[in-house]
Design a protein around this motif. Sequence first.
Motif, PDB file in Angstrom:
ATOM      1  N   GLY A 113       0.811  -1.215   0.000  1.00 39.66           N
ATOM      2  CA  GLY A 113       0.000   0.000   0.000  1.00 39.66           C
ATOM      3  C   GLY A 113       0.841   1.260   0.000  1.00 39.66           C
ATOM      4  O   GLY A 113       2.057   1.234  -0.120  1.00 39.66           O
ATOM      5  N   GLY A 114       0.154   2.428   0.135  1.00 36.28           N
ATOM      6  CA  GLY A 114       0.863   3.700   0.145  1.00 36.28           C
ATOM      7  C   GLY A 114      -0.098   4.866   0.061  1.00 36.28           C
ATOM      8  O   GLY A 114      -1.313   4.691  -0.048  1.00 36.28           O
ATOM      9  N   TYR A 115       0.429   6.088   0.143  1.00 37.39           N
ATOM     10  CA  TYR A 115      -0.384   7.300   0.071  1.00 37.39           C
ATOM     11  C   TYR A 115      -0.567   7.737  -1.379  1.00 37.39           C
ATOM     12  O   TYR A 115       0.371   7.725  -2.166  1.00 37.39           O
ATOM     13  N   TYR A 116      -1.800   8.146  -1.692  1.00 38.72           N
ATOM     14  CA  TYR A 116      -2.117   8.701  -3.001  1.00 38.72           C
ATOM     15  C   TYR A 116      -2.975   9.940  -2.743  1.00 38.72           C
ATOM     16  O   TYR A 116      -4.172   9.830  -2.450  1.00 38.72           O
ATOM     17  N   GLY A 117      -2.361  11.126  -2.823  1.00 43.18           N
ATOM     18  CA  GLY A 117      -3.054  12.336  -2.397  1.00 43.18           C
ATOM     19  C   GLY A 117      -3.313  12.260  -0.911  1.00 43.18           C
ATOM     20  O   GLY A 117      -2.441  11.879  -0.117  1.00 43.18           O
ATOM     21  N   PRO A 118      -4.520  12.615  -0.470  1.00 40.87           N
ATOM     22  CA  PRO A 118      -4.826  12.579   0.965  1.00 40.87           C
ATOM     23  C   PRO A 118      -5.224  11.201   1.472  1.00 40.87           C
ATOM     24  O   PRO A 118      -5.463  11.017   2.662  1.00 40.87           O
ATOM     25  N   LEU A 119      -5.288  10.213   0.601  1.00 44.43           N
ATOM     26  CA  LEU A 119      -5.813   8.903   0.979  1.00 44.43           C
ATOM     27  C   LEU A 119      -4.690   7.893   1.108  1.00 44.43           C
ATOM     28  O   LEU A 119      -3.738   7.900   0.326  1.00 44.43           O
ATOM     29  N   TYR A 120      -4.830   7.031   2.088  1.00 44.70           N
ATOM     30  CA  TYR A 120      -3.863   5.960   2.265  1.00 44.70           C
ATOM     31  C   TYR A 120      -4.536   4.640   1.904  1.00 44.70           C
ATOM     32  O   TYR A 120      -5.556   4.278   2.490  1.00 44.70           O
ATOM     33  N   TYR A 121      -3.979   3.941   0.936  1.00 42.64           N
ATOM     34  CA  TYR A 121      -4.493   2.640   0.553  1.00 42.64           C
ATOM     35  C   TYR A 121      -3.634   1.582   1.247  1.00 42.64           C
ATOM     36  O   TYR A 121      -2.476   1.382   0.890  1.00 42.64           O
ATOM     37  N   ARG A 122      -4.240   0.991   2.226  1.00 40.01           N
ATOM     38  CA  ARG A 122      -3.501   0.049   3.078  1.00 40.01           C
ATOM     39  C   ARG A 122      -3.312  -1.279   2.361  1.00 40.01           C
ATOM     40  O   ARG A 122      -4.257  -1.906   1.904  1.00 40.01           O
ATOM     41  N   GLY A 123      -2.078  -1.705   2.269  1.00 44.85           N
ATOM     42  CA  GLY A 123      -1.799  -3.001   1.662  1.00 44.85           C
ATOM     43  C   GLY A 123      -2.131  -4.139   2.615  1.00 44.85           C
ATOM     44  O   GLY A 123      -2.315  -3.948   3.820  1.00 44.85           O
ATOM     45  N   ASN A 124      -2.210  -5.318   2.070  1.00 44.72           N
ATOM     46  CA  ASN A 124      -2.461  -6.514   2.866  1.00 44.72           C
ATOM     47  C   ASN A 124      -1.535  -7.610   2.360  1.00 44.72           C
ATOM     48  O   ASN A 124      -1.764  -8.191   1.307  1.00 44.72           O
ATOM     49  N   SER A 125      -0.459  -7.852   3.081  1.00 46.82           N
ATOM     50  CA  SER A 125       0.541  -8.805   2.614  1.00 46.82           C
ATOM     51  C   SER A 125       0.255 -10.230   3.056  1.00 46.82           C
ATOM     52  O   SER A 125       0.940 -11.160   2.620  1.00 46.82           O
ATOM     53  N   ASN A 126      -0.730 -10.437   3.922  1.00 40.57           N
ATOM     54  CA  ASN A 126      -1.027 -11.782   4.397  1.00 40.57           C
ATOM     55  C   ASN A 126      -1.917 -12.511   3.401  1.00 40.57           C
ATOM     56  O   ASN A 126      -2.841 -11.928   2.823  1.00 40.57           O
ATOM     57  N   GLY A 127      -1.667 -13.777   3.188  1.00 39.41           N
ATOM     58  CA  GLY A 127      -2.477 -14.568   2.278  1.00 39.41           C
ATOM     59  C   GLY A 127      -2.091 -16.024   2.330  1.00 39.41           C
ATOM     60  O   GLY A 127      -1.356 -16.466   3.213  1.00 39.41           O
ATOM     61  N   TYR A 128      -2.569 -16.766   1.355  1.00 43.21           N
ATOM     62  CA  TYR A 128      -2.268 -18.189   1.293  1.00 43.21           C
ATOM     63  C   TYR A 128      -2.321 -18.636  -0.163  1.00 43.21           C
ATOM     64  O   TYR A 128      -2.883 -17.967  -1.035  1.00 43.21           O
ATOM     65  N   PHE A 129      -1.724 -19.783  -0.427  1.00 42.89           N
ATOM     66  CA  PHE A 129      -1.890 -20.444  -1.714  1.00 42.89           C
ATOM     67  C   PHE A 129      -1.670 -21.937  -1.538  1.00 42.89           C
ATOM     68  O   PHE A 129      -1.066 -22.394  -0.555  1.00 42.89           O
ATOM     69  N   GLY A 130      -2.177 -22.681  -2.480  1.00 49.36           N
ATOM     70  CA  GLY A 130      -1.994 -24.126  -2.484  1.00 49.36           C
ATOM     71  C   GLY A 130      -1.783 -24.614  -3.902  1.00 49.36           C
ATOM     72  O   GLY A 130      -2.101 -23.916  -4.871  1.00 49.36           O
ATOM     73  N   THR A 131      -1.238 -25.810  -4.043  1.00 45.99           N
ATOM     74  CA  THR A 131      -1.010 -26.389  -5.363  1.00 45.99           C
ATOM     75  C   THR A 131      -1.385 -27.869  -5.363  1.00 45.99           C
ATOM     76  O   THR A 131      -1.361 -28.538  -4.326  1.00 45.99           O
ATOM     77  N   ILE A 132      -1.731 -28.364  -6.557  1.00 44.26           N
ATOM     78  CA  ILE A 132      -1.910 -29.795  -6.809  1.00 44.26           C
ATOM     79  C   ILE A 132      -1.075 -30.082  -8.047  1.00 44.26           C
ATOM     80  O   ILE A 132      -1.403 -29.634  -9.149  1.00 44.26           O
ATOM     81  N   ARG A 133       0.038 -30.811  -7.876  1.00 46.61           N
ATOM     82  CA  ARG A 133       1.048 -30.892  -8.926  1.00 46.61           C
ATOM     83  C   ARG A 133       1.454 -32.332  -9.244  1.00 46.61           C
ATOM     84  O   ARG A 133       1.401 -33.204  -8.377  1.00 46.61           O
ATOM     85  N   ALA A 134       1.872 -32.541 -10.482  1.00 41.88           N
ATOM     86  CA  ALA A 134       2.567 -33.768 -10.869  1.00 41.88           C
ATOM     87  C   ALA A 134       4.074 -33.538 -10.720  1.00 41.88           C
ATOM     88  O   ALA A 134       4.550 -32.400 -10.841  1.00 41.88           O
ATOM     89  N   ARG A 135       4.808 -34.620 -10.446  1.00 38.29           N
ATOM     90  CA  ARG A 135       6.269 -34.546 -10.357  1.00 38.29           C
ATOM     91  C   ARG A 135       6.868 -35.654 -11.214  1.00 38.29           C
ATOM     92  O   ARG A 135       6.341 -36.754 -11.287  1.00 38.29           O
ATOM     93  N   ALA A 136       8.001 -35.347 -11.845  1.00 39.92           N
ATOM     94  CA  ALA A 136       8.732 -36.348 -12.626  1.00 39.92           C
ATOM     95  C   ALA A 136      10.215 -36.024 -12.531  1.00 39.92           C
ATOM     96  O   ALA A 136      10.610 -34.860 -12.647  1.00 39.92           O
ATOM     97  N   GLY A 137      11.021 -37.067 -12.291  1.00 39.65           N
ATOM     98  CA  GLY A 137      12.442 -36.793 -12.116  1.00 39.65           C
ATOM     99  C   GLY A 137      13.316 -37.997 -12.360  1.00 39.65           C
ATOM    100  O   GLY A 137      12.845 -39.087 -12.718  1.00 39.65           O
ATOM    101  N   LEU A 138      14.605 -37.785 -12.153  1.00 42.53           N
ATOM    102  CA  LEU A 138      15.633 -38.795 -12.348  1.00 42.53           C
ATOM    103  C   LEU A 138      16.335 -39.046 -11.015  1.00 42.53           C
ATOM    104  O   LEU A 138      16.845 -38.115 -10.392  1.00 42.53           O
ATOM    105  N   ALA A 139      16.351 -40.309 -10.582  1.00 44.34           N
ATOM    106  CA  ALA A 139      16.992 -40.685  -9.324  1.00 44.34           C
ATOM    107  C   ALA A 139      18.406 -41.161  -9.581  1.00 44.34           C
ATOM    108  O   ALA A 139      18.639 -42.019 -10.438  1.00 44.34           O
TER     109      ALA A 139
END
Length: 235
Positions: A113-139
């Motif tokens: 977030g930050g100030y823009y003129g007289p207004l402050y737009y408050r940032g929100n850095s908290n969140g979450y994410f998830g994944t469902i993935r395939a994996r392939a590799g060489l052992a």
Amino acid sequence: MRNSLLGLLAGTAAIIIAASSVNAADLPSRRAPAPVYNAVPAFTWTGFYVGANAGYGWNAGTSRHYDPAFGYVGGNKSGGFTGGGQVGYNYQMGMFVIGAETDLQYASVGNKGGYYGPLYYRGNSNGYFGTIRARAGLAIDRALVYGTGGFAYGDVGGNSGNDALLGYRRDRDTNGGYTLGAGVEYAVTDNVTARVEGLYVNLDTKSNYALGGVYNGRRDTEFGVVRAGVNYKFN
């Protein structure tokens, strides 16, 4: 008489030698027994596992509002801590390993977030994410080099502010998208593995509206993650 005595002695000697040979065959051998080798089972990546990870993520997208007085505002990028857990399964075929994994992460990679003129737009850095993935590799013995990719979802935070025209608002929403990455994993023991992994996550852009259909926000959610993790593999 003499010949008879010699013949008797010769026969007796033959009987004694034969009896000695039989007894010697029955006695245990004095030679050392052959060593017994217990084959060490080869390590395999096949199996279910569960683990935890922690790392750093950085935001590569934007999160903005449209303000009638200032136009588009917001968009400050930030980075921060990510951490969570994962569950998966691997199957090894010779040197090749395939598998699937799902994870859920806390992610502090939103905007500040930050100030823009007289207004402050408050940032929100908290969140979450998830994944469902395939994996392939060489052992390579106990080391595994792999690539990964699949579906991603989440909400990594956005701007919010107290606007005189549009009022207070928060533009948080769960988005879906995709992720790609690669990593290296090593089996410390037959049950414990450690890894270093990098992911690129791209979640679909979301637009929000407020008060009479006035265009209010835009979010391009892209971020990268580098993390280290540890897994427990079930035999």
